[in-house]
Design a protein around this motif. Structure first.
Motif, PDB file in Angstrom:
ATOM      1  N   GLU A  56       0.817  -1.215   0.000  1.00  0.00           N
ATOM      2  CA  GLU A  56       0.000   0.000   0.000  1.00  0.00           C
ATOM      3  C   GLU A  56       0.855   1.271   0.000  1.00  0.00           C
ATOM      4  O   GLU A  56       0.348   2.357  -0.267  1.00  0.00           O
ATOM      5  N   ALA A  57       2.125   1.144   0.362  1.00  0.00           N
ATOM      6  CA  ALA A  57       2.935   2.344   0.584  1.00  0.00           C
ATOM      7  C   ALA A  57       3.318   3.012  -0.727  1.00  0.00           C
ATOM      8  O   ALA A  57       3.509   2.355  -1.744  1.00  0.00           O
ATOM      9  N   ARG A  58       3.415   4.349  -0.697  1.00  0.00           N
ATOM     10  CA  ARG A  58       3.975   5.058  -1.852  1.00  0.00           C
ATOM     11  C   ARG A  58       5.441   5.320  -1.564  1.00  0.00           C
ATOM     12  O   ARG A  58       5.794   6.035  -0.627  1.00  0.00           O
ATOM     13  N   LEU A  59       6.302   4.728  -2.380  1.00  0.00           N
ATOM     14  CA  LEU A  59       7.744   4.824  -2.153  1.00  0.00           C
ATOM     15  C   LEU A  59       8.398   5.637  -3.261  1.00  0.00           C
ATOM     16  O   LEU A  59       7.771   5.934  -4.278  1.00  0.00           O
ATOM     17  N   ILE A  60       9.651   5.983  -3.062  1.00  0.00           N
ATOM     18  CA  ILE A  60      10.437   6.643  -4.104  1.00  0.00           C
ATOM     19  C   ILE A  60      11.366   5.585  -4.696  1.00  0.00           C
ATOM     20  O   ILE A  60      12.281   5.115  -4.030  1.00  0.00           O
ATOM     21  N   SER A  61      11.077   5.185  -5.944  1.00  0.00           N
ATOM     22  CA  SER A  61      11.866   4.101  -6.543  1.00  0.00           C
ATOM     23  C   SER A  61      13.077   4.654  -7.264  1.00  0.00           C
ATOM     24  O   SER A  61      12.948   5.368  -8.257  1.00  0.00           O
ATOM     25  N   GLN A  62      14.244   4.293  -6.786  1.00  0.00           N
ATOM     26  CA  GLN A  62      15.462   4.604  -7.519  1.00  0.00           C
ATOM     27  C   GLN A  62      15.753   3.445  -8.452  1.00  0.00           C
ATOM     28  O   GLN A  62      15.249   2.349  -8.279  1.00  0.00           O
ATOM     29  N   ASN A  63      16.607   3.675  -9.414  1.00  0.00           N
ATOM     30  CA  ASN A  63      16.976   2.600 -10.315  1.00  0.00           C
ATOM     31  C   ASN A  63      18.500   2.483 -10.402  1.00  0.00           C
ATOM     32  O   ASN A  63      19.115   2.886 -11.389  1.00  0.00           O
ATOM     33  N   PRO A  64      19.120   1.927  -9.345  1.00  0.00           N
ATOM     34  CA  PRO A  64      20.590   1.844  -9.337  1.00  0.00           C
ATOM     35  C   PRO A  64      21.132   0.993 -10.475  1.00  0.00           C
ATOM     36  O   PRO A  64      22.214   1.276 -10.992  1.00  0.00           O
ATOM     37  N   TYR A  65      20.373  -0.039 -10.878  1.00  0.00           N
ATOM     38  CA  TYR A  65      20.813  -0.885 -11.992  1.00  0.00           C
ATOM     39  C   TYR A  65      20.967  -0.033 -13.252  1.00  0.00           C
ATOM     40  O   TYR A  65      21.988  -0.083 -13.936  1.00  0.00           O
ATOM     41  N   LEU A  66      19.949   0.795 -13.529  1.00  0.00           N
ATOM     42  CA  LEU A  66      19.994   1.674 -14.702  1.00  0.00           C
ATOM     43  C   LEU A  66      21.083   2.736 -14.554  1.00  0.00           C
ATOM     44  O   LEU A  66      21.752   3.105 -15.528  1.00  0.00           O
ATOM     45  N   MET A  67      21.278   3.228 -13.332  1.00  0.00           N
ATOM     46  CA  MET A  67      22.333   4.226 -13.119  1.00  0.00           C
ATOM     47  C   MET A  67      23.706   3.620 -13.423  1.00  0.00           C
ATOM     48  O   MET A  67      24.546   4.253 -14.079  1.00  0.00           O
ATOM     49  N   GLY A  68      23.934   2.395 -12.972  1.00  0.00           N
ATOM     50  CA  GLY A  68      25.201   1.716 -13.247  1.00  0.00           C
ATOM     51  C   GLY A  68      25.388   1.482 -14.737  1.00  0.00           C
ATOM     52  O   GLY A  68      26.468   1.713 -15.294  1.00  0.00           O
ATOM     53  N   ALA A  69      24.304   1.038 -15.393  1.00  0.00           N
ATOM     54  CA  ALA A  69      24.374   0.774 -16.834  1.00  0.00           C
ATOM     55  C   ALA A  69      24.649   2.067 -17.601  1.00  0.00           C
ATOM     56  O   ALA A  69      25.467   2.094 -18.529  1.00  0.00           O
ATOM     57  N   SER A  70      23.992   3.163 -17.213  1.00  0.00           N
ATOM     58  CA  SER A  70      24.197   4.446 -17.903  1.00  0.00           C
ATOM     59  C   SER A  70      25.625   4.938 -17.723  1.00  0.00           C
ATOM     60  O   SER A  70      26.253   5.435 -18.665  1.00  0.00           O
ATOM     61  N   ALA A  71      26.137   4.812 -16.506  1.00  0.00           N
ATOM     62  CA  ALA A  71      27.507   5.246 -16.238  1.00  0.00           C
ATOM     63  C   ALA A  71      28.489   4.433 -17.077  1.00  0.00           C
ATOM     64  O   ALA A  71      29.462   4.969 -17.625  1.00  0.00           O
ATOM     65  N   ALA A  72      28.224   3.130 -17.217  1.00  0.00           N
ATOM     66  CA  ALA A  72      29.099   2.269 -18.016  1.00  0.00           C
ATOM     67  C   ALA A  72      29.093   2.724 -19.474  1.00  0.00           C
ATOM     68  O   ALA A  72      30.139   2.771 -20.130  1.00  0.00           O
ATOM     69  N   GLU A  73      27.918   3.092 -19.978  1.00  0.00           N
ATOM     70  CA  GLU A  73      27.846   3.542 -21.375  1.00  0.00           C
ATOM     71  C   GLU A  73      28.632   4.831 -21.592  1.00  0.00           C
ATOM     72  O   GLU A  73      29.315   4.990 -22.602  1.00  0.00           O
ATOM     73  N   ILE A  74      28.534   5.743 -20.637  1.00  0.00           N
ATOM     74  CA  ILE A  74      29.288   6.999 -20.747  1.00  0.00           C
ATOM     75  C   ILE A  74      30.791   6.712 -20.730  1.00  0.00           C
ATOM     76  O   ILE A  74      31.561   7.266 -21.516  1.00  0.00           O
ATOM     77  N   LEU A  75      31.199   5.811 -19.846  1.00  0.00           N
ATOM     78  CA  LEU A  75      32.624   5.478 -19.740  1.00  0.00           C
ATOM     79  C   LEU A  75      33.131   4.840 -21.036  1.00  0.00           C
ATOM     80  O   LEU A  75      34.215   5.177 -21.528  1.00  0.00           O
ATOM     81  N   LEU A  76      32.333   3.937 -21.607  1.00  0.00           N
ATOM     82  CA  LEU A  76      32.737   3.263 -22.849  1.00  0.00           C
ATOM     83  C   LEU A  76      32.927   4.272 -23.979  1.00  0.00           C
ATOM     84  O   LEU A  76      33.864   4.170 -24.772  1.00  0.00           O
ATOM     85  N   LYS A  77      32.031   5.253 -24.018  1.00  0.00           N
ATOM     86  CA  LYS A  77      32.119   6.299 -25.038  1.00  0.00           C
ATOM     87  C   LYS A  77      33.436   7.051 -24.885  1.00  0.00           C
ATOM     88  O   LYS A  77      34.132   7.324 -25.864  1.00  0.00           O
ATOM     89  N   SER A  78      33.773   7.367 -23.656  1.00  0.00           N
ATOM     90  CA  SER A  78      34.994   8.133 -23.450  1.00  0.00           C
ATOM     91  C   SER A  78      36.229   7.268 -23.735  1.00  0.00           C
ATOM     92  O   SER A  78      37.233   7.751 -24.268  1.00  0.00           O
TER      93      SER A  78
END
Lengths: 331, 331
Positions: A290-312
């Motif tokens: 029933e609770a309203r939570l704030i969902s973070q997406n650490p998996y997506l954050m890690g994946a996005s950071a990896a993509e930025i690093l690969l580009k560089s």
């Protein structure tokens, strides 16, 4: 069977280590005489030599390894970050290695020193704090780096962060509308990390100071019973005063730790206590459907950071001024 | 500032890479002419060259790095194992790197292949399964290895394990004496890992087959709601039949996931449902202060495995027949 080294190959082929290194580096192969190349090929076969990462790095100046340094592997946020990053990196032929600062500043300093002076091609880094001078002083070399989960006052590194202020404001607004009189915040020490400062300032931007109550937890001591007693004595006072309370947890681990005890002690079976918090997995939502939570997406954050690093790393990105990438947390 | 490489040093000093390598390796320094040594020293200064791990490995055939491959970093058991190991290794000048098989056999195969053919001096390995042939086939080279948390039918590697059968028997005996009629086991797939097989056989050695009920959980799908419903419908039937149930969790994570829901749904406020399980941290004990749990010590297991590995790396240990070291779990 002892591993053959590049030196063993060089000795058997009667050539220098540098020649073997050149042989292993396709681009430099042309610079070797045919005779030498043949001798090296034969020695590699005879010794059953498999070029290791060190040899490959000597040859190509690349190790195809990425270090992921996180603040505490006991948090799902950090382990999910790693899972997201390593899955992307793996597809592109990079292996990710996880290093744990164990929430200790001294350990972070050691690890960044080691990583930046060793064989890694790049670094994904979730610092403990947000002090840019402290962080910069930890680097020995400028290894390609992406910062995760901390908003640093620099454009030197790409950053992948969450919209902590907004998410925190939205949640506070919603729960004040639901009639909450007071907000009890559970957080690790607020002042050292931008994440927690942003979350706190989000609450402060909406609620009155006398509505905000903060319990700070020590990551290392895990003094659960003391904290549980603090929470429960606060809730008892609220009950006497007939006040409605929102428990707002800045870290999923604190919710997972205290929810069962609060359930067991009967504090959560009235509509006078509501729960919210930042959550990294589906677990808390399952516990509190029933609770309203704030969902973070650490998996997506890690994946996005990896993509930025690969580009560089691929040289596609020569920017000197990075704007933070925001992976929104959803309320 | 781009990192200077060993090759840059060699070029500036007009010597071969092998000579620089020899210079960096104290033991081989004597084999260089004084002139060459001076030129290399100057080039290192001019380039601000810091020998990296790759260069050090070329020179000494040691990287001072240890890989720790665990079955799932989402389990406290695995992260505590790493914390214990890395603390011991760090004191002795070794850096530990954590790798996550993410509970996937294919991923384990990839990682062991990479680790055993690369720069690591040693490996601490918590395999997914206990099939010795599968595990052996994953190694490309015989890197010094200590096996953790799985009892393998080989004396080839040192093993650090827990006394799962005994602990499981002791707990079962105790709870049958407390009047439990049935035992509901929560476990990941039992048959693939020796740990879980041992725990299961411990229960089977004491209880009758018709008292034992098994719910197996999929590590990857996290289908919490389905499992919760299974548990609760079992407990409802037990209530109707007026039977006393022991919930016996083979993994701490399953307790942390389901306890709050069972509390919230009112299943844990009678003396007809008791709880036990293997626990890796103080958290479950805090949530259930009255419960008798089986305390494992993954931190100590990691530290012990690190000590065994260090001994073998230092050459003190030339055994070919290892008996498993048992770090007891306490009921």
């Amino acid at each position: 069977m002892k591993k053959a080294t590049i030196r063993n190959v060089a000795e058997l082929a009667h050539v220098s280590v540098a020649s073997v290194s050149r042989y292993l580096n396709n681009k430099a192969k042309g610079r070797l005489s045919e005779e030498k190349a043949k001798a090296i090929e034969q020695a590699i076969k005879d010794l059953n030599y498999i070029p290791n990462l060190a040899a490959r790095q000597m040859a190509t100046n690349q190790s195809k390894t990425i270090a992921v340094v996180v603040s505490n592997i006991d948090d799902y946020f950090s382990t999910e970050l790693f899972k997201g990053a390593s899955n992307i990196l793996r597809v592109k032929g990079y292996e990710a290695f996880l290093l744990d600062t164990n929430a200790e500043q001294q350990r972070e300093r050691e690890l960044i020193k080691t990583v930046s002076s060793s064989f890694f091609d790049g670094l994904l880094f979730q610092p403990l704090g947000s002090n840019i001078k402290t962080i910069q002083s930890e680097f020995i070399h400028n290894i390609p780096t992406v910062i995760l989960d901390r908003r640093l006052a620099t454009k030197r590194w790409p950053q992948v962060i969450s919209n902590n202020v907004t998410a925190s404001k939205d949640a506070t607004k919603y729960f004040l509308k639901q009639g909450c009189d007071d907000i009890l915040i559970l957080s690790s020490e607020v002042k050292i990390a931008s994440t927690r400062r942003d979350r706190y300032s989000g609450v402060c931007a909406i609620a009155n100071p006398d509505q905000i109550h903060l319990i700070e937890l020590d990551e290392e001591s895990y003094n659960y019973v003391t904290i549980k007693n603090k929470i429960e004595s606060f809730l008892l006072k609220q009950k006497v005063r007939n006040k409605k309370t929102l428990i707002f947890s800045f870290k999923e681990r604190w919710l997972l730790a205290f929810l069962p005890m609060l359930f067991a002690d009967g504090f959560l079976n009235s509509d006078q206590v509501l729960i919210t918090g930042f959550s990294d997995t589906k677990l808390v939502q399952t516990i509190l459907p029933e609770a309203r939570l704030i969902s973070q997406n650490p998996y997506l954050m890690g994946a996005s950071a990896a993509e930025i690093l690969l580009k560089s790393l691929s040289g596609e990105d020569n920017s000197k001024n990075y704007e933070p990438l925001i992976v929104p947390a959803k309320f």
